[in-house]
Design a protein around this motif. Structure first.
Motif, PDB file in Angstrom:
ATOM      1  N   ALA A  70       0.839  -1.198   0.000  1.00 44.82           N
ATOM      2  CA  ALA A  70       0.000   0.000   0.000  1.00 44.82           C
ATOM      3  C   ALA A  70       0.873   1.247   0.000  1.00 44.82           C
ATOM      4  O   ALA A  70       1.861   1.333   0.739  1.00 44.82           O
ATOM      5  N   VAL A  71       0.508   2.200  -0.843  1.00 49.46           N
ATOM      6  CA  VAL A  71       1.112   3.528  -0.789  1.00 49.46           C
ATOM      7  C   VAL A  71       0.077   4.464  -0.179  1.00 49.46           C
ATOM      8  O   VAL A  71      -1.016   4.626  -0.721  1.00 49.46           O
ATOM      9  N   VAL A  72       0.424   5.033   0.958  1.00 47.63           N
ATOM     10  CA  VAL A  72      -0.466   5.972   1.650  1.00 47.63           C
ATOM     11  C   VAL A  72      -0.059   7.374   1.224  1.00 47.63           C
ATOM     12  O   VAL A  72       1.059   7.830   1.485  1.00 47.63           O
ATOM     13  N   THR A 103       1.142  -6.381  -6.001  1.00 43.76           N
ATOM     14  CA  THR A 103       0.083  -5.480  -6.442  1.00 43.76           C
ATOM     15  C   THR A 103       0.128  -4.196  -5.627  1.00 43.76           C
ATOM     16  O   THR A 103       0.492  -4.224  -4.444  1.00 43.76           O
ATOM     17  N   LEU A 104      -0.253  -3.099  -6.255  1.00 45.04           N
ATOM     18  CA  LEU A 104      -0.260  -1.789  -5.596  1.00 45.04           C
ATOM     19  C   LEU A 104      -1.656  -1.459  -5.091  1.00 45.04           C
ATOM     20  O   LEU A 104      -2.645  -1.608  -5.807  1.00 45.04           O
ATOM     21  N   LEU A 105      -1.722  -1.010  -3.843  1.00 41.41           N
ATOM     22  CA  LEU A 105      -2.959  -0.494  -3.260  1.00 41.41           C
ATOM     23  C   LEU A 105      -2.729   0.966  -2.907  1.00 41.41           C
ATOM     24  O   LEU A 105      -1.779   1.299  -2.200  1.00 41.41           O
ATOM     25  N   LEU A 106      -3.578   1.862  -3.406  1.00 41.93           N
ATOM     26  CA  LEU A 106      -3.456   3.291  -3.114  1.00 41.93           C
ATOM     27  C   LEU A 106      -4.456   3.684  -2.040  1.00 41.93           C
ATOM     28  O   LEU A 106      -5.648   3.385  -2.152  1.00 41.93           O
ATOM     29  N   LEU A 107      -3.972   4.360  -1.026  1.00 39.84           N
ATOM     30  CA  LEU A 107      -4.812   4.878   0.045  1.00 39.84           C
ATOM     31  C   LEU A 107      -4.526   6.365   0.211  1.00 39.84           C
ATOM     32  O   LEU A 107      -3.392   6.810   0.051  1.00 39.84           O
ATOM     33  N   SER A 108      -5.551   7.121   0.521  1.00 38.37           N
ATOM     34  CA  SER A 108      -5.389   8.564   0.685  1.00 38.37           C
ATOM     35  C   SER A 108      -5.468   8.946   2.153  1.00 38.37           C
ATOM     36  O   SER A 108      -6.353   8.488   2.875  1.00 38.37           O
ATOM     37  N   GLY A 109      -4.545   9.785   2.566  1.00 36.65           N
ATOM     38  CA  GLY A 109      -4.581  10.309   3.917  1.00 36.65           C
ATOM     39  C   GLY A 109      -5.439  11.547   4.037  1.00 36.65           C
ATOM     40  O   GLY A 109      -5.543  12.132   5.108  1.00 36.65           O
ATOM     41  N   ARG A 110      -6.058  11.956   2.949  1.00 35.25           N
ATOM     42  CA  ARG A 110      -6.850  13.176   2.968  1.00 35.25           C
ATOM     43  C   ARG A 110      -8.096  12.987   2.109  1.00 35.25           C
ATOM     44  O   ARG A 110      -7.996  12.694   0.931  1.00 35.25           O
ATOM     45  N   GLN A 111      -9.244  13.127   2.710  1.00 36.48           N
ATOM     46  CA  GLN A 111     -10.477  13.076   1.940  1.00 36.48           C
ATOM     47  C   GLN A 111     -10.633  14.367   1.158  1.00 36.48           C
ATOM     48  O   GLN A 111     -10.207  15.432   1.599  1.00 36.48           O
ATOM     49  N   ASP A 131       0.945  -6.120   2.849  1.00 34.30           N
ATOM     50  CA  ASP A 131       2.132  -6.691   3.482  1.00 34.30           C
ATOM     51  C   ASP A 131       3.095  -5.614   3.957  1.00 34.30           C
ATOM     52  O   ASP A 131       3.950  -5.874   4.802  1.00 34.30           O
ATOM     53  N   GLY A 132       3.012  -4.415   3.377  1.00 32.81           N
ATOM     54  CA  GLY A 132       3.907  -3.325   3.746  1.00 32.81           C
ATOM     55  C   GLY A 132       3.356  -2.010   3.241  1.00 32.81           C
ATOM     56  O   GLY A 132       2.413  -1.977   2.441  1.00 32.81           O
ATOM     57  N   PHE A 133       3.973  -0.912   3.713  1.00 28.45           N
ATOM     58  CA  PHE A 133       3.436   0.416   3.426  1.00 28.45           C
ATOM     59  C   PHE A 133       4.544   1.381   3.032  1.00 28.45           C
ATOM     60  O   PHE A 133       5.650   1.358   3.592  1.00 28.45           O
ATOM     61  N   ILE A 134       4.221   2.223   2.055  1.00 32.21           N
ATOM     62  CA  ILE A 134       5.048   3.374   1.710  1.00 32.21           C
ATOM     63  C   ILE A 134       4.191   4.607   2.001  1.00 32.21           C
ATOM     64  O   ILE A 134       3.104   4.754   1.438  1.00 32.21           O
ATOM     65  N   VAL A 135       4.658   5.456   2.894  1.00 31.44           N
ATOM     66  CA  VAL A 135       3.912   6.656   3.273  1.00 31.44           C
ATOM     67  C   VAL A 135       4.584   7.835   2.589  1.00 31.44           C
ATOM     68  O   VAL A 135       5.767   8.116   2.820  1.00 31.44           O
ATOM     69  N   TYR A 136       3.830   8.533   1.742  1.00 37.16           N
ATOM     70  CA  TYR A 136       4.438   9.544   0.868  1.00 37.16           C
ATOM     71  C   TYR A 136       3.790  10.906   1.034  1.00 37.16           C
ATOM     72  O   TYR A 136       2.567  11.028   1.001  1.00 37.16           O
ATOM     73  N   GLY A 137       4.637  11.907   1.177  1.00 43.00           N
ATOM     74  CA  GLY A 137       4.165  13.279   1.077  1.00 43.00           C
ATOM     75  C   GLY A 137       4.167  14.023   2.394  1.00 43.00           C
ATOM     76  O   GLY A 137       4.606  13.529   3.428  1.00 43.00           O
ATOM     77  N   LEU A 138       3.634  15.244   2.342  1.00 44.73           N
ATOM     78  CA  LEU A 138       3.580  16.109   3.515  1.00 44.73           C
ATOM     79  C   LEU A 138       2.337  15.757   4.309  1.00 44.73           C
ATOM     80  O   LEU A 138       1.270  16.337   4.139  1.00 44.73           O
ATOM     81  N   MET A 139       2.465  14.750   5.170  1.00 42.76           N
ATOM     82  CA  MET A 139       1.313  14.190   5.867  1.00 42.76           C
ATOM     83  C   MET A 139       0.712  15.179   6.856  1.00 42.76           C
ATOM     84  O   MET A 139       1.421  15.970   7.464  1.00 42.76           O
ATOM     85  N   PRO A 140      -0.624  15.113   7.038  1.00 42.57           N
ATOM     86  CA  PRO A 140      -1.294  16.066   7.925  1.00 42.57           C
ATOM     87  C   PRO A 140      -1.119  15.775   9.397  1.00 42.57           C
ATOM     88  O   PRO A 140      -1.419  16.611  10.229  1.00 42.57           O
ATOM     89  N   GLY A 141      -0.656  14.609   9.775  1.00 45.06           N
ATOM     90  CA  GLY A 141      -0.512  14.313  11.197  1.00 45.06           C
ATOM     91  C   GLY A 141      -0.085  12.879  11.419  1.00 45.06           C
ATOM     92  O   GLY A 141       0.035  12.089  10.487  1.00 45.06           O
ATOM     93  N   ASP A 142       0.157  12.554  12.692  1.00 42.66           N
ATOM     94  CA  ASP A 142       0.657  11.225  13.027  1.00 42.66           C
ATOM     95  C   ASP A 142      -0.451  10.205  13.262  1.00 42.66           C
ATOM     96  O   ASP A 142      -0.184   9.001  13.296  1.00 42.66           O
TER      97      ASP A 142
END
Length: 357
Positions: A70-72, A103-111, A131-142
Motif C-alpha cells: 500500500a502507498v499511503v 500489487t499496488l494499493l493506493l490509500l489517501s490520507g486526505r479526503q 504486506d507493507g506500506f510506503i507513506v508519501y508526502g507532507l502528511m497532515p498528522g501522526d
C-alpha cells in the motif's frame, strides 16, 4: 456440477500446460522467476480458459501474505495521480512491484475537501490487507500512521517517521545551492514562497502569529533553512525576507497568493522569488507574463522538483531536479526486503534555466 461446468483451477491449468502448479503460480505472482515467453504463454492460456488467477484471499490465509503493498498518499487520489511529482514516484514503485509479482494499493490520507488537520485514512480496513506500506508526502498528522499495522514494513518518503526508514533528497542543501546561485545577482527585494510550512493551515503571507513546523515534521522546513542559510551568507537578514505560505500545491490555491505578491506596488514587489515547488514557480511565471512583468529582467524565479513542464516552456525554469522515480524504486525495494531498510538520501541536480540565469 459436471467436470466441464466447474471453474478451472490452478491445478487444472498446470495439467493442461504440462507444467508444475508452482510455475503457474509464478506466472501470476513472481514473474521474475520465469522467462517472458513462458509467462506470456501461461497468461494467454489462462485468459482463453477463463482462469482469473490465484485467489488472493485464500493465498493470504494460507501464506500470511497478500503480495499487496500500500502507498499511503498525503493528498487525494485525484491530485496524486495528476501531479507530476507523485505520479513519477508511483511509477517507480510499480516498476519494482511488477517485477516481483506484487500489487499496488493506493490509500489517501486526505479526503477530498477536508482540512489538513482532519486526517482520516481512506477505509482503514483496506490497509490491513497490505504486506507493507510506503507513506508519501507532507502528511497532515501522526494519527494516520498509528492506524497502520505496526508489525508490517513501513517506509516514509518525504515524511519522517520515528524509528522507520525514510527516503529523501537533501532538501536543505539543495535549496541552499539554488538560493546561493540566485543571490549572485543581489536582489533589491527577495521573497520566499513556501509549501505547507505552518503548524496551522495557512495560505498567504506568514506573520509572527503563525508558527513553523519543524524540519522533523516537514521537508519544506529544511528547504526554508537552506534558503535562509544562503541569505545570511550574503548579508541579508532572513527575518527581513517575507515568506508567503501555500497550503496546497495546485494552481487554484497558488494563483491568489502569487497575485497578491505581484500586485504589490512596484517599489514593494519582490524582484526574486525563491519557490519551494515548480508548480508555484510556474504559476508565478504565468501571472507575471499576464501583467507584463518581464522574467528574468524584472523578476527572477526559482523552483524545486524539475518537472518536465518547467523545461518545455519558455523561459525555462531554473530549478532543483529530484529523481522521484528513483525515490519510488528505493522505497519499494526496502518494503520488499530487497535492500536494507535504512535512511537513504538521494542526490539532486541544480538546473540552470532562463528564469534565473
Amino acid at each position: 456440477m459436471s467436470t466441464s461446468d466447474r471453474p478451472i483451477t490452478l491445478k487444472d491449468l498446470a495439467q493442461r500446460l504440462k507444467v508444475s502448479t508452482a510455475t503457474v503460480s509464478n506466472a501470476f505472482n513472481r514473474p521474475d522467476q520465469l522467462s517472458r515467453a513462458l509467462r506470456e504463454h501461461i497468461l494467454a492460456e489462462a485468459r482463453r480458459l477463463g482462469y482469473p488467477g490465484p485467489d488472493a484471499r485464500a493465498r493470504s490465509l494460507r501464506t500470511g501474505q497478500s503480495r499487496i503493498v500500500a502507498v499511503v498518499l498525503a493528498e487525494t487520489l485525484t491530485y496524486s495521480l495528476n501531479d507530476a511529482v507523485s505520479s513519477e514516484l508511483l511509477s517507480g514503485v510499480t516498476e519494482v512491484l511488477d517485477a516481483h509479482g506484487h500489487t499496488l494499493l493506493l490509500l489517501s490520507g486526505r479526503q477530498a475537501g477536508s482540512p489538513r488537520q482532519a486526517d482520516a485514512l481512506c477505509h482503514p480496513g483496506s490497509a490491513s490487507m497490505a504486506d507493507g506500506f510506503i507513506v508519501y508526502g507532507l502528511m497532515p498528522g501522526d494519527r494516520l500512521i498509528n492506524e497502520l499495522p505496526a508489525q508490517r514494513p513501513l517506509v516514509g518518503v518525504d515524511f519522517h517517521i520515528d524509528a522507520r526508514p525514510t527516503v529523501h533528497v537533501d532538501n536543505e542543501q539543495a535549496c541552499y545551492a539554488i538560493a546561493r546561485h540566485a543571490l549572485t545577482h543581489a536582489p533589491q527585494r527577495a521573497a520566499i514562497v513556501s509549501l505547507r510550512l505552518t503548524v496551522e493551515p495557512h495560505t498567504g503571507r506568514v506573520s509572527q502569529e503563525q508558527d513553523y513546523l519543524s524540519a522533523d515534521h516537514t521537508i519544506t522546513r529544511a528547504r526554508l533553512d537552506g534558503f535562509q542559510r544562503a541569505l545570511s551568507e550574503q548579508g541579508i537578514a532572513p527575518d527581513d525576507v517575507p515568506v508567503w505560505n501555500i497550503d496546497e500545491n495546485v494552481h487554484a490555491v497558488c494563483a491568489p497568493v502569487i497575485a497578491e505578491i505581484l500586485d504589490l506596488p512596484a517599489e514593494q514587489r519582490p524582484d526574486l522569488l525563491l519557490c519551494m515547488s515548480d508548480r508555484i514557480a510556474l504559476t508565478a511565471l504565468t501571472l507575471a507574463e499576464q501583467r507584463g512583468i518581464r522574467v528574468p529582467q524584472d523578476l527572477r524565479l526559482t523552483g524545486f522538483d524539475g518537472i518536465e513542464e518547467g523545461q518545455y516552456r519558455a523561459p525555462r525554469l531554473t530549478t532543483v531536479r529530484q529523481n522521484s522515480i528513483e525515490k519510488g524504486r528505493v522505497a519499494a525495494r526496502m518494503v520488499l526486503g530487497l535492500e536494507p531498510a535504512q535512511h537513504q538520501r538521494l542526490s539532486t541536480q541544480l538546473v540552470l534555466g532562463d528564469t534565473c540565469p
